[in-house]
Design a protein around this motif. Structure first.
Motif, PDB file in Angstrom:
ATOM      1  N   ALA A 169       0.856  -1.188   0.000  1.00  0.00           N
ATOM      2  CA  ALA A 169       0.000   0.000   0.000  1.00  0.00           C
ATOM      3  C   ALA A 169       0.891   1.237   0.000  1.00  0.00           C
ATOM      4  O   ALA A 169       2.044   1.181   0.452  1.00  0.00           O
ATOM      5  CB  ALA A 169      -0.905  -0.013   1.219  1.00  0.00           C
ATOM      6  N   ASP A 248      -8.496   2.547  -6.148  1.00  0.00           N
ATOM      7  CA  ASP A 248      -7.181   2.487  -5.509  1.00  0.00           C
ATOM      8  C   ASP A 248      -6.059   2.148  -6.483  1.00  0.00           C
ATOM      9  O   ASP A 248      -4.901   1.987  -6.066  1.00  0.00           O
ATOM     10  CB  ASP A 248      -7.198   1.458  -4.378  1.00  0.00           C
ATOM     11  CG  ASP A 248      -8.108   1.882  -3.232  1.00  0.00           C
ATOM     12  OD1 ASP A 248      -8.171   3.098  -2.948  1.00  0.00           O
ATOM     13  OD2 ASP A 248      -8.765   1.010  -2.629  1.00  0.00           O
ATOM     14  N   TYR A 284      -0.402  -2.706  -6.884  1.00  0.00           N
ATOM     15  CA  TYR A 284      -0.687  -1.337  -7.280  1.00  0.00           C
ATOM     16  C   TYR A 284      -0.019  -1.028  -8.615  1.00  0.00           C
ATOM     17  O   TYR A 284       1.085  -1.493  -8.897  1.00  0.00           O
ATOM     18  CB  TYR A 284      -0.191  -0.357  -6.215  1.00  0.00           C
ATOM     19  CG  TYR A 284      -1.041  -0.333  -4.971  1.00  0.00           C
ATOM     20  CD1 TYR A 284      -2.034   0.629  -4.793  1.00  0.00           C
ATOM     21  CD2 TYR A 284      -0.857  -1.282  -3.973  1.00  0.00           C
ATOM     22  CE1 TYR A 284      -2.817   0.646  -3.653  1.00  0.00           C
ATOM     23  CE2 TYR A 284      -1.639  -1.270  -2.823  1.00  0.00           C
ATOM     24  CZ  TYR A 284      -2.620  -0.311  -2.673  1.00  0.00           C
ATOM     25  OH  TYR A 284      -3.413  -0.303  -1.536  1.00  0.00           O
TER      26      TYR A 284
END
Length: 323
Positions: A169, A248, A284
């Motif tokens: 994250a 996200d 990500y």
């Protein structure tokens, strides 16, 4: 294993205790999850190497092609007598591109959590580069570790390919980049691969392949819990799921319970409702500007960057502020 540092009995017990603690904490939480670092036992490492060969899994091919193109430029920026420190070395395939292009490297320090993968890579590279000193470091690079003494006074170049940074994250990625700076030391450089945002029609199949190798990789977490914590989870009662979270900017991997079920893990009773998921991994995806901001927040500056225009992927050479 002769080529890697062995864990002492106390270290093995600590690692086992950490696994137990993390599994129980994650599976008793309101939203169940497991740390992705536990994918990489011996079986998981082999499955990941198989994933890298899949037609859907573009990351390895694209990054390798990009590194092949830019490695002369990268090598020209590596100081004489430097040490190359690789985070999560695995099979060290991409490392050879750097080692071939930068004969001025004196040391190679692969860091990996998998003893089997680390030993295989160390043996192979010792044979292929007899003038290079290989100093394997068995450990978790997300935890405090120290470089081997022989390289601490050398120029150091970190290497973190595969867009593994995307498994963290944003806040955790900043922490990792900052701790990497502490580990590598003053004046260090850090070469990082980062996958860039692209169409979900490309992203999702890369994490949910037609052959089911990624599903086996994901379910291997359950097999590891069974083996190491004495559980009796039936992996066939879970299905692998990969989804794109546009909000996200990440791919998520889950293990979804196919029915209401109860399992015993390390003396604890864990219940799953039908449709309930265990969130096992995030990946990500970045923009160039976004990754640059992330690196700067961690105290690095981008010394150089390269991208694959046809299939978005980025390689960034970071420098410590005093470099």
């Amino acid at each position: 294993m002769s080529n890697a540092q062995r864990l002492t009995r106390s270290e093995q017990e600590l690692e086992s205790s950490s696994f137990r603690t993390d599994v129980l904490r994650g599976l008793t939480a309101r939203r169940k999850s497991l740390p992705a670092k536990y994918f990489y036992d011996a079986a998981g490492s082999r499955l990941f190497e198989a994933i890298c060969e899949l037609p859907e899994y573009y990351l390895t091919r694209v990054e390798t092609a990009l590194l092949t193109r830019i490695v002369p430029e990268v090598a020209a920026l590596i100081p004489q007598g430097a040490a190359l420190v690789e985070f999560g070395s695995g099979a060290s395939v991409k490392t050879r591109l750097l080692l071939d292009a930068a004969p001025q490297l004196d040391f190679y320090v692969p860091i990996d959590i998998s003893e089997a993968a680390l030993g295989d890579a160390a043996r192979t590279l010792n044979a292929a580069y007899p003038t290079l000193t290989v100093l394997p470091l068995l450990g978790d690079f997300t935890a405090p570790i120290a470089l081997p003494k022989p390289v601490r006074q050398r120029p150091v170049v970190g290497f973190f390919p595969g867009s593994t940074i995307g498994n963290f994250a944003p806040a955790a990625a900043v922490d990792l980049l900052r701790s990497a700076g502490t580990l590598l030391g003053q004046g260090a450089q850090f070469l990082v691969g980062a996958d860039l945002v692209k169409s979900p029609s490309v992203l999702v199949p890369a994490y949910d392949d037609a052959q089911g190798v990624t599903a086996a990789f994901n379910k291997n977490l359950l097999a590891r819990i069974n083996r190491e914590l004495g559980a009796a989870i039936d992996p066939d009662r879970f299905r692998h799921r990969a989804v794109w979270n546009a909000t996200d900017s990440r791919i998520e991997m889950h293990l979804v319970s196919l029915q209401d079920q109860t399992v015993e893990i390390a003396g604890r009773t864990i219940t799953f409702a039908a449709g309930e998921s265990i969130h096992t991994e995030n990946s990500y995806k970045f923009t160039v500007a976004g990754f640059t901001a992330l690196a700067e927040q961690a105290g690095w500056r981008v010394q150089a960057s390269w991208t694959d225009a046809d299939f978005p992927f980025g390689v960034f050479l970071l420098a410590a502020p005093d470099a």
